[in-house]
Design a protein around this motif. Structure first.
Motif, PDB file in Angstrom:
ATOM      1  N   UNK B 314     -41.441   1.371  19.989  1.00  0.00           N
ATOM      2  CA  UNK B 314     -42.448   2.408  19.715  1.00  0.00           C
ATOM      3  C   UNK B 314     -41.897   3.694  20.316  1.00  0.00           C
ATOM      4  N   UNK B 315     -41.556   4.638  19.452  1.00  0.00           N
ATOM      5  CA  UNK B 315     -40.897   5.852  19.955  1.00  0.00           C
ATOM      6  C   UNK B 315     -41.875   6.984  20.208  1.00  0.00           C
ATOM      7  N   UNK B 316     -42.980   7.005  19.505  1.00  0.00           N
ATOM      8  CA  UNK B 316     -44.079   7.920  19.828  1.00  0.00           C
ATOM      9  C   UNK B 316     -45.362   7.128  19.602  1.00  0.00           C
ATOM     10  N   UNK B 317     -46.485   7.584  20.168  1.00  0.00           N
ATOM     11  CA  UNK B 317     -47.715   6.832  19.935  1.00  0.00           C
ATOM     12  C   UNK B 317     -47.917   6.602  18.439  1.00  0.00           C
ATOM     13  N   UNK B 318     -48.376   5.453  18.085  1.00  0.00           N
ATOM     14  CA  UNK B 318     -48.709   5.057  16.712  1.00  0.00           C
ATOM     15  C   UNK B 318     -47.522   4.578  15.871  1.00  0.00           C
ATOM     16  N   UNK B 319     -46.309   5.001  16.176  1.00  0.00           N
ATOM     17  CA  UNK B 319     -45.182   4.695  15.301  1.00  0.00           C
ATOM     18  C   UNK B 319     -44.198   3.727  15.952  1.00  0.00           C
ATOM     19  N   UNK B 320     -43.807   2.710  15.198  1.00  0.00           N
ATOM     20  CA  UNK B 320     -42.839   1.742  15.701  1.00  0.00           C
ATOM     21  C   UNK B 320     -41.783   1.468  14.631  1.00  0.00           C
ATOM     22  N   UNK B 321     -40.602   1.126  15.081  1.00  0.00           N
ATOM     23  CA  UNK B 321     -39.566   0.656  14.169  1.00  0.00           C
ATOM     24  C   UNK B 321     -39.024  -0.661  14.714  1.00  0.00           C
ATOM     25  N   UNK B 322     -38.539  -1.497  13.820  1.00  0.00           N
ATOM     26  CA  UNK B 322     -38.043  -2.797  14.269  1.00  0.00           C
ATOM     27  C   UNK B 322     -36.862  -3.268  13.452  1.00  0.00           C
ATOM     28  N   UNK B 323     -36.057  -4.099  14.088  1.00  0.00           N
ATOM     29  CA  UNK B 323     -34.876  -4.661  13.458  1.00  0.00           C
ATOM     30  C   UNK B 323     -34.819  -6.139  13.823  1.00  0.00           C
ATOM     31  N   UNK B 324     -34.529  -6.983  12.826  1.00  0.00           N
ATOM     32  CA  UNK B 324     -34.472  -8.421  13.108  1.00  0.00           C
ATOM     33  C   UNK B 324     -33.288  -9.037  12.369  1.00  0.00           C
ATOM     34  N   UNK B 325     -32.604  -9.914  13.054  1.00  0.00           N
ATOM     35  CA  UNK B 325     -31.523 -10.649  12.401  1.00  0.00           C
ATOM     36  C   UNK B 325     -31.792 -12.141  12.557  1.00  0.00           C
ATOM     37  N   UNK B 326     -31.651 -12.873  11.455  1.00  0.00           N
ATOM     38  CA  UNK B 326     -31.913 -14.315  11.404  1.00  0.00           C
ATOM     39  C   UNK B 326     -30.640 -15.036  10.985  1.00  0.00           C
ATOM     40  N   UNK B 360     -43.738   0.717  11.228  1.00  0.00           N
ATOM     41  CA  UNK B 360     -45.189   0.673  11.019  1.00  0.00           C
ATOM     42  C   UNK B 360     -45.916   1.785  11.760  1.00  0.00           C
ATOM     43  N   UNK B 361     -47.115   2.046  11.273  1.00  0.00           N
ATOM     44  CA  UNK B 361     -47.956   3.107  11.804  1.00  0.00           C
ATOM     45  C   UNK B 361     -49.317   2.500  12.110  1.00  0.00           C
ATOM     46  N   UNK B 362     -49.777   2.703  13.334  1.00  0.00           N
ATOM     47  CA  UNK B 362     -51.093   2.188  13.708  1.00  0.00           C
ATOM     48  C   UNK B 362     -51.994   3.362  14.016  1.00  0.00           C
ATOM     49  N   UNK B 363     -52.953   3.603  13.145  1.00  0.00           N
ATOM     50  CA  UNK B 363     -53.856   4.730  13.374  1.00  0.00           C
ATOM     51  C   UNK B 363     -54.638   4.519  14.662  1.00  0.00           C
ATOM     52  N   UNK B 364     -55.093   3.301  14.881  1.00  0.00           N
ATOM     53  CA  UNK B 364     -55.706   2.917  16.148  1.00  0.00           C
ATOM     54  C   UNK B 364     -55.199   1.509  16.404  1.00  0.00           C
ATOM     55  N   UNK B 365     -55.643   0.917  17.515  1.00  0.00           N
ATOM     56  CA  UNK B 365     -55.152  -0.436  17.752  1.00  0.00           C
ATOM     57  C   UNK B 365     -55.735  -1.443  16.763  1.00  0.00           C
ATOM     58  N   UNK B 366     -56.644  -1.001  15.915  1.00  0.00           N
ATOM     59  CA  UNK B 366     -57.272  -1.916  14.972  1.00  0.00           C
ATOM     60  C   UNK B 366     -56.725  -1.804  13.555  1.00  0.00           C
ATOM     61  N   UNK B 367     -55.862  -0.820  13.324  1.00  0.00           N
ATOM     62  CA  UNK B 367     -55.352  -0.682  11.959  1.00  0.00           C
ATOM     63  C   UNK B 367     -53.857  -0.435  11.969  1.00  0.00           C
ATOM     64  N   UNK B 368     -53.172  -1.047  11.039  1.00  0.00           N
ATOM     65  CA  UNK B 368     -51.720  -0.913  10.984  1.00  0.00           C
ATOM     66  C   UNK B 368     -51.264  -0.956   9.534  1.00  0.00           C
ATOM     67  N   UNK B 369     -50.314  -0.074   9.198  1.00  0.00           N
ATOM     68  CA  UNK B 369     -49.707  -0.071   7.876  1.00  0.00           C
ATOM     69  C   UNK B 369     -48.208  -0.222   8.082  1.00  0.00           C
ATOM     70  N   UNK B 370     -47.582  -1.101   7.315  1.00  0.00           N
ATOM     71  CA  UNK B 370     -46.182  -1.427   7.587  1.00  0.00           C
ATOM     72  C   UNK B 370     -45.351  -1.421   6.304  1.00  0.00           C
ATOM     73  N   UNK B 371     -44.140  -0.915   6.450  1.00  0.00           N
ATOM     74  CA  UNK B 371     -43.172  -0.980   5.365  1.00  0.00           C
ATOM     75  C   UNK B 371     -41.979  -1.759   5.879  1.00  0.00           C
ATOM     76  N   UNK B 372     -41.546  -2.748   5.094  1.00  0.00           N
ATOM     77  CA  UNK B 372     -40.476  -3.609   5.568  1.00  0.00           C
ATOM     78  C   UNK B 372     -39.443  -3.825   4.471  1.00  0.00           C
TER      79      UNK B 372
END
Lengths: 301, 402
Positions: B314-326, B360-372
């Motif tokens: 999470x680099x600023x409030x509300x916004x996160x980025x993630x990376x995963x390798x399987x 992903x973007x979380x407007x509040x802790x109850x809502x999240x929108x994600x692009x993957x």
């Protein structure tokens, strides 16, 4: 066969003698309560604070280290009124320590012992992060703090009756010093009466209630929601019509919003300690109020 | 002890210490929480999904294409009394045009045994691994790691009993075990009179300074399996054969999670690293059940393993980025290689892997929108997958585990 190990451990768990404590093991949710516990419990208590002044007490994770601490605690001292709702119930469920569950003597909820401000008539998530049982930041009014100290003193005595006299005399001493300090603070704070302040979050309601300071706006559009450019513009508009003396925020809050509004309006932004450890020299509850008043008076002068 | 407490409450009555009024909003109404999850997914591949070397089951699959609903769940929970906590989660989903309600969890848990002991009973997510106990809405990616897909059909849950104990130590130490029915994938047949699976787990964890927290877990699961069926392979649309496995199964795993936030204040910036490794050993027989009296069969001695590593920032409030390798690998042997291949147990020299990026973007802790976005090399043809997802939570929502 597989479960032998598990069984052995479980039996050990039951069999372990209640660690013979000469000291009560106290888990304070916030630094202000750790400080109060130290005032009242002296060397008969061992205190840890789950959070520091740098952390937002609304947003703490139920970390392994905290579970381990709750597991060993004889008493939890927390603000209550749902301030810790995002993490404390999880710690209590995970730790398997029945002494400190809600409703037990080992769970002390400070907000329960005072008149709370800001109890909403209706609670809806569209209103932001509101607490149904009112504003939980109760420690910033020294009058209420004394009520809480009195209740906490009784709690310590009921948990550790063999040291009742010790706790009573410490409480009497604290009460005496606190009342003297309150008289001093009240004299000092005379010029702050009627001061108008913009806040970051509703952390200061009890302080303002005590000092008759007026809250004229909040950087958070709704409690718990980060500020937005639109909201700042609206605030600026309000403040041009009815100016404020300062914008106050505390360490765990990002100062950017306060500084931005300060640039927009020319109103000074001031960081207040909020709790013990929240500023240089703020090492206990007495210095917390000393420093808070000092910084507010500096704005006024 | 109990005597002491009642003595204390009398004492507080005598002292006239009654609270102003209860600050906790304790009501008799249980907490009702609703999770809404909707998605749009685009895939490049048209071929049927498979995971070479693994017999898929449970909810495993790559998911639907286009607009579809994800994991919509309704959870009701409350303290039953001062001794028990209870929770039920129902998942409402469409399956081939019909709306189905599935009982995802229904369990009770002791609150007040004390001495660090907790007993849980009913249907619950197993405590093995790190991600397994989390509900899909709490995952940092819109789908499960490949190893969870391959071994557990996304998540391991079963009906049974769990006992856990937290040690009274400075360092967090939790030990526990489960005995469960063993009917659901990846077990099957509910052997031993409906107590066919069991597991052991241990977790240790702590803080490093003010800014870092960590946890490491070890787990082991085993079951005697009778007739576990799976989707298998559909190479040449001949007579419908259902690969069926009977034998024993053992899974061991290690997991870790490390979280960082400056001065422990996660609301501005925070980083989470996590990884898990699982290995499964199975020994028994695979029968290609086609309804006939003498179906094809083979002995089967298999080893499947895999791991994933992921970082979410999470680099600023509300916004996160993630990376995963399987990455997965398998080594399956049997008396009849052709039958193994039909059962999907021949990896054809392929080691499944996948790289996933998410924001992903979380407007509040109850809502999240994600692009993957995922580059999925888990089977023969590389797939490029794009997922847009929302996750919203209504009603009181309990705290998440670490």
């Amino acid at each position: 066969m597989k479960y032998t190990l598990c069984l052995v451990l479980i039996v050990m768990g039951i069999g372990l003698p209640q660690i013979a404590f000469s000291q009560l093991n106290i888990f304070a949710c916030e630094p202000e309560w750790a400080s109060l516990v130290k005032e009242l419990g002296g060397d008969r208590v061992l205190t840890t604070s789950a959070t520091t002044a740098h952390q937002d007490p609304h947003r703490i994770e139920a970390r392994p280290s905290l579970i381990a601490k709750v597991r060993r605690a004889d008493l939890l001292v927390c603000s209550g009124a749902e301030l810790e709702i995002g993490w404390l119930p999880m710690l209590q469920r995970q730790a398997g320590n029945r002494k400190v569950l809600a409703g037990q003597t080992g769970y002390f909820e400070a907000a329960q012992w005072v008149d709370r401000l800001g109890i909403p008539e209706k609670v809806d998530r569209s209103m932001g992060d509101v607490h149904a049982s009112g504003n939980p930041h109760v420690h910033l009014d020294p009058r209420r703090l004394l009520q809480i100290a009195s209740a906490l003193n009784e709690r310590l005595i009921s948990l550790d009756p063999s040291n009742a006299q010790y706790y009573q005399s410490r409480f009497a001493d604290f009460k005496h010093r606190w009342q003297l300090a309150m008289e001093r603070w009240q004299r000092l704070a005379e010029p702050l009466k009627g001061m108008r302040l913009v806040v970051h979050h509703q952390d200061w309601d009890y302080l303002f209630d005590w000092l008759h300071i007026e809250k004229v706006g909040a950087l958070e559009p709704k409690p718990g929601l980060p500020t937005s450019a639109g909201h700042l513009a609206k605030l600026k508009h309000t403040l041009t019509e009815m100016p404020a003396s300062a914008i106050v925020y505390t360490h765990y809050q990002n100062p950017k919003a306060a500084k931005r509004l300060s640039q927009l309006t020319g109103i000074v932004a001031v960081e207040l300690p909020y709790t013990v450890g929240g500023g240089e020299g703020v090492t206990d509850l007495f210095t917390l109020f000393d420093e808070t008043l000092k910084r507010l008076l500096k704005v006024k002068s | 002890m109990i005597k002491r407490i009642s003595h204390i409450s009398t004492l507080s009555l005598v002292l006239g210490l009654t609270p102003v009024y209860a600050a906790e909003s304790e009501s008799f109404n249980p907490a009702i929480s609703l999770i809404l999850d909707g998605r749009f997914s685009a895939y490049e591949n048209e071929t049927d999904y498979e995971l070479p070397g693994f017999m898929l089951g449970g909810e495993a699959g790559r998911g639907e294409e286009g607009f579809h609903l994800g994991h919509n769940e309704l959870a009701i929970s409350a303290n039953v009394d001062d001794m028990f906590y209870g929770k039920m989660t129902a998942v409402i989903a469409d399956h081939e045009g019909e709306t189905e309600v599935e009982l995802e969890e229904a369990y009770i848990e002791t609150l007040a045994l004390g001495n660090g002991l907790t007993v849980k009973g009913g249907r619950f997510f197993s405590a093995i691994g790190y991600l397994n106990q989390q509900h899909p809405h709490a995952w940092d990616f819109s789908d499960a790691p490949l190893i969870y897909r391959g071994l557990f059909g996304d998540q391991l849950r079963d009906d049974g009993l769990q006992i856990s104990w937290v040690a009274p130590t400075e360092l967090y130490l939790k030990l526990g075990g489960e005995i469960t029915r063993g009917e659901r994938f990846p077990a099957g047949g509910a052997s031993h009179g409906g107590a066919g699976a069991n597991s052991l787990f241990a977790k240790i964890g702590g803080d490093i300074g003010e800014s870092q927290a960590w946890q490491v877990g070890l787990s082991h699961w085993q079951a005697d399996i009778e007739n576990r069926t799976s989707g298998g392979h559909h190479h040449d649309g001949g007579a419908h054969e259902i690969p069926t496995y009977t034998g024993d199964s053992r899974i061991s795993g290690i997991d870790f999670v490390w979280k960082w936030a400056p001065q422990g204040n996660a609301s501005e910036r925070n980083l989470k690293l996590q990884g898990e490794y699982f290995i499964r050993d199975e020994e028994g027989t695979v029968v290609m059940d086609d309804g006939s009296v003498t179906p094809e069969s083979t002995t089967y001695d298999g080893e499947q393993k895999g791991w994933y590593l992921q970082a979410v920032y999470q680099f600023i409030p509300r916004w996160r980025v993630g990376l995963r390798y399987d990455r997965l690998d398998s080594d399956n042997r049997g008396s009849d290689q052709a039958v193994l291949a039909e059962a999907g147990l021949d990896n054809e020299g392929h080691t499944p892997e996948r790289l996933t990026l998410m924001g992903d973007y979380s407007h509040s802790e109850y809502s999240r929108v994600r692009l993957q976005y995922a580059k999925d090399d888990s089977y023969e043809d590389t797939d490029n997958i794009l997922t847009l997802q929302y996750i919203m939570s209504l009603g009181p929502h309990g705290a998440h585990q670490f």
